[in-house]
Design an enzyme around this catalytic site. Structure first.
Site, PDB file in Angstrom:
ATOM      1  N   LYS A  73     -10.150  -0.401  10.575  1.00 46.10           N
ATOM      2  CA  LYS A  73     -10.346  -1.590   9.722  1.00 46.10           C
ATOM      3  C   LYS A  73     -10.642  -2.805  10.593  1.00 46.10           C
ATOM      4  O   LYS A  73     -11.000  -3.868  10.100  1.00 46.10           O
ATOM      5  CB  LYS A  73      -9.119  -1.843   8.866  1.00 46.10           C
ATOM      6  CG  LYS A  73      -8.800  -0.616   7.998  1.00 46.10           C
ATOM      7  CD  LYS A  73      -7.941  -0.940   6.841  1.00 46.10           C
ATOM      8  CE  LYS A  73      -7.302   0.291   6.270  1.00 46.10           C
ATOM      9  NZ  LYS A  73      -7.899   0.743   5.020  1.00 46.10           N
ATOM     10  N   HIS A 121       0.882  -1.174   0.000  1.00 50.42           N
ATOM     11  CA  HIS A 121       0.000   0.000   0.000  1.00 50.42           C
ATOM     12  C   HIS A 121       0.923   1.229   0.000  1.00 50.42           C
ATOM     13  O   HIS A 121       2.022   1.180   0.561  1.00 50.42           O
ATOM     14  CB  HIS A 121      -0.839  -0.037   1.282  1.00 50.42           C
ATOM     15  CG  HIS A 121      -1.890   1.022   1.371  1.00 50.42           C
ATOM     16  ND1 HIS A 121      -1.613   2.332   1.681  1.00 50.42           N
ATOM     17  CD2 HIS A 121      -3.229   0.967   1.212  1.00 50.42           C
ATOM     18  CE1 HIS A 121      -2.742   3.030   1.709  1.00 50.42           C
ATOM     19  NE2 HIS A 121      -3.740   2.221   1.422  1.00 50.42           N
ATOM     20  N   GLN A 126      -4.227  -5.125   7.235  1.00 52.32           N
ATOM     21  CA  GLN A 126      -5.293  -6.041   6.784  1.00 52.32           C
ATOM     22  C   GLN A 126      -5.195  -7.380   7.505  1.00 52.32           C
ATOM     23  O   GLN A 126      -6.211  -7.979   7.848  1.00 52.32           O
ATOM     24  CB  GLN A 126      -5.213  -6.266   5.262  1.00 52.32           C
ATOM     25  CG  GLN A 126      -5.405  -5.015   4.423  1.00 52.32           C
ATOM     26  CD  GLN A 126      -6.821  -4.435   4.494  1.00 52.32           C
ATOM     27  OE1 GLN A 126      -7.774  -5.092   4.918  1.00 52.32           O
ATOM     28  NE2 GLN A 126      -6.963  -3.184   4.081  1.00 52.32           N
ATOM     29  N   ASP A 172       3.515  -4.353   7.864  1.00 47.76           N
ATOM     30  CA  ASP A 172       2.228  -3.671   7.739  1.00 47.76           C
ATOM     31  C   ASP A 172       1.131  -4.713   7.992  1.00 47.76           C
ATOM     32  O   ASP A 172       0.827  -5.534   7.129  1.00 47.76           O
ATOM     33  CB  ASP A 172       2.104  -3.062   6.332  1.00 47.76           C
ATOM     34  CG  ASP A 172       0.776  -2.351   6.144  1.00 47.76           C
ATOM     35  OD1 ASP A 172      -0.070  -2.389   7.065  1.00 47.76           O
ATOM     36  OD2 ASP A 172       0.575  -1.765   5.060  1.00 47.76           O
ATOM     37  N   CYS A 195      -4.546   2.269  -3.946  1.00 43.94           N
ATOM     38  CA  CYS A 195      -3.299   2.777  -3.324  1.00 43.94           C
ATOM     39  C   CYS A 195      -2.139   1.812  -3.496  1.00 43.94           C
ATOM     40  O   CYS A 195      -1.304   1.667  -2.579  1.00 43.94           O
ATOM     41  CB  CYS A 195      -3.498   3.087  -1.846  1.00 43.94           C
ATOM     42  SG  CYS A 195      -4.641   4.424  -1.579  1.00 43.94           S
TER      43      CYS A 195
HETATM   44  C1  LIG Z   1      -2.404  -2.718   3.799  1.00 44.65           C
HETATM   45  C2  LIG Z   1      -2.683  -1.301   4.215  1.00 44.65           C
HETATM   46  N1  LIG Z   1      -1.715  -0.579   4.797  1.00 44.65           N
HETATM   47  C3  LIG Z   1      -1.908   0.677   5.203  1.00 44.65           C
HETATM   48  C4  LIG Z   1      -3.117   1.308   5.013  1.00 44.65           C
HETATM   49  C5  LIG Z   1      -3.289   2.706   5.496  1.00 44.65           C
HETATM   50  O1  LIG Z   1      -4.270   2.734   6.504  1.00 44.65           O
HETATM   51  P1  LIG Z   1      -4.831   4.121   7.031  1.00 44.65           P
HETATM   52  O2  LIG Z   1      -5.378   4.831   5.831  1.00 44.65           O
HETATM   53  O3  LIG Z   1      -5.901   3.727   7.995  1.00 44.65           O
HETATM   54  O4  LIG Z   1      -3.716   4.848   7.665  1.00 44.65           O
HETATM   55  C6  LIG Z   1      -4.150   0.616   4.384  1.00 44.65           C
HETATM   56  C7  LIG Z   1      -5.436   1.252   4.104  1.00 44.65           C
HETATM   57  O5  LIG Z   1      -6.170   0.846   3.226  1.00 44.65           O
HETATM   58  C8  LIG Z   1      -3.933  -0.736   3.997  1.00 44.65           C
HETATM   59  O6  LIG Z   1      -4.892  -1.458   3.429  1.00 44.65           O
END
Ligand SMILES: Cc1ncc(COP(=O)(O)O)c(C=O)c1O
Length: 428
Positions: free
Chosen positions: A246, A142, A223, A220, A386
């Site tokens: 999430k 992402h 998810q 990260d 993204c």
């Molecule tokens: C895998 C992953 N990492 C990071 C993020 C960023 O999360 P946030 O927008 O809540 O900071 C997302 C958001 O969709 C994501 O799916």
């Protein structure tokens, strides 16, 4: 009947895996007030990877805290403030318990996963990552776990080593290992679950390899924690990041979990009240962790509501493992969507995959698929999700993505399939 008993009863009565999923998904909806307020025909919510619906304990705790218990924390000499401080620290403990974190001060509240990852990337600079050092990530990330590392590499004028992905949107493990050896990066950032293609990289192996190469690992878990939980002690990585919203919790809150010795060396990225030990005219010193990373008034109400969210999720997962509904329904979604000749599924589609499924519909733009789905009461996401570097590598500009939550049911998928058939009829 108490909801926990109801759930156990439901699991016992179901015969097949799919029946069990369906009745579980339906029972779990009882925890989500959204389904009581939105007509059935509008509530096929298949966009949980973007943000999940809110569980009742989150809403109730947020309301009760804001109504009766609010005061600023840590600095108050009066009871209301001490109680708010206690609740905030209990929320930190809830994160620690939920994620099996060795020590509670290894849990930092941030404003989201993006903030957590940026805090690490910024905090490493000049200390743990110096001029000319290499930084490594993958094409699957992402943007929140890609751009901060790309920018760090640019700032320290080091090499940004990026691991490629296969045609099935999987991280190329051999390439990961060889780049790790050749590049000798100081820090390696990778996802535990792709938000765009549902890929589940071998996180444990990656962490282990980073350790062998003496590279700091940053996972990260935004998810992955939703559908499989997070066991920090078992994974034994250096940093983990995720967002509360999430995980059926509030917006505006994220978590950074870090190994104590590294957090102590990490430089704070935000300065102000709450994070200092001593402020002089020319120099200042920092509070111990976690305070050092929580400058200013933190998201108190959100953290407390998230604590309640995690306690409720822990209760629920005594009855069924997190991600069970999504895993079984995922297979159903693969089966239904792949039966449509116009649909091309994207991603590894492995058996242990869950929740996230990207696809293309021949002759129909993903944005049109999503807006026609919406007219059928189905919410799905369309676009680059993204992950532009991954999209480019797969020669895609956009996909439609469905993503499941613990409240998802077969009817959601069936309605999506009907809407795709309708889109095909009118647009291709
Ligand atoms: C895998 C992953 N990492 C990071 C993020 C960023 O999360 P946030 O927008 O809540 O900071 C997302 C958001 O969709 C994501 O799916």
């Amino acid at each position: 009947m108490h909801k926990g008993h109801e759930l156990r009863h439901t699991v016992r009565m179901a015969n097949t895996a799919l029946d069990r999923q369906e009745s579980l998904g339906m029972s779990l909806r009882g925890y989500f007030p959204y389904f009581g307020s939105v007509p059935r025909s509008r509530s096929c919510y298949l966009d949980s990877a973007a943000s999940a619906l809110k569980i009742e304990s989150c809403i109730e705790r947020l309301t009760s805290y804001l109504t009766n218990e609010h005061a600023n924390i840590h600095r108050g000499a009066y009871e209301l403030s001490s109680r708010a401080t206690e609740s905030y620290e209990e929320a930190r403990q809830a994160v620690r318990d939920f994620c099996n974190v060795p020590e509670s001060h290894e849990v930092i509240f941030t404003s989201g996963a993006t903030d957590s990852l940026n805090m690490v990337a910024t905090g490493l600079e000049g200390g743990l990552v110096r001029r000319g050092d290499a930084v490594m990530s993958t094409l699957l990330e992402h943007h929140s776990n890609f751009v901060p590392w790309q920018q760090l590499a640019l700032r320290v004028e080091g090499k940004f080593c990026v691991v490629g992905i296969t045609e099935q949107a999987e991280i190329d493990v051999l390439e990961f290992l060889s780049i790790l050896t050749e590049c000798s990066p100081k820090v390696v950032a990778f996802t535990a679950h792709s938000n765009a293609f549902g890929t589940l990289p071998p996180v444990l192996q990656f962490i282990h390899s980073c350790k062998q190469q003496k590279a700091i690992s940053v996972v990260d878990a935004t998810q992955s924690i939703v559908h499989g939980g997070l066991d920090v002690a078992a994974l034994d990585g250096d940093f983990f990041a995720f967002s509360a919203h999430k995980l059926y919790g509030p917006t505006g809150l994220g978590v950074l979990i870090g190994r104590k010795e590294l957090l102590e060396q990490l430089r704070p990225a935000r300065f102000g009240g709450g994070m200092i030990r001593e402020v002089g005219e020319q120099f200042s010193s920092w509070a111990d962790i976690p305070g050092k990373f929580e400058a200013g008034t933190p998201p108190i109400a959100e953290a407390i509501a998230f604590g309640a969210t995690l306690r409720q999720l822990s209760e629920i997962r005594k009855t069924y493992p997190l991600g069970l509904v999504e895993e079984e329904l995922f297979r159903y979604a693969v089966e239904r969507l792949s039966s449509l000749p116009s649909v091309k599924l994207i991603g590894p589609l492995r058996r242990d995959q869950r929740s996230i499924l990207s696809f293309e519909v021949a002759g129909v733009h993903p944005h049109d698929v999503a807006s026609i789905a919406d007219s059928h009461g189905v919410q799905v996401r369309a676009g680059h999700h993204c992950v532009m570097p991954a999209m480019r590598s797969l020669q895609l500009s956009a996909t439609t993505r469905l993503s499941l939550g613990m409240y998802s049911v077969r009817e959601d998928v069936d309605t999506l399939v009907e809407s795709i058939q309708h889109a095909q009829k009118i647009l291709s």
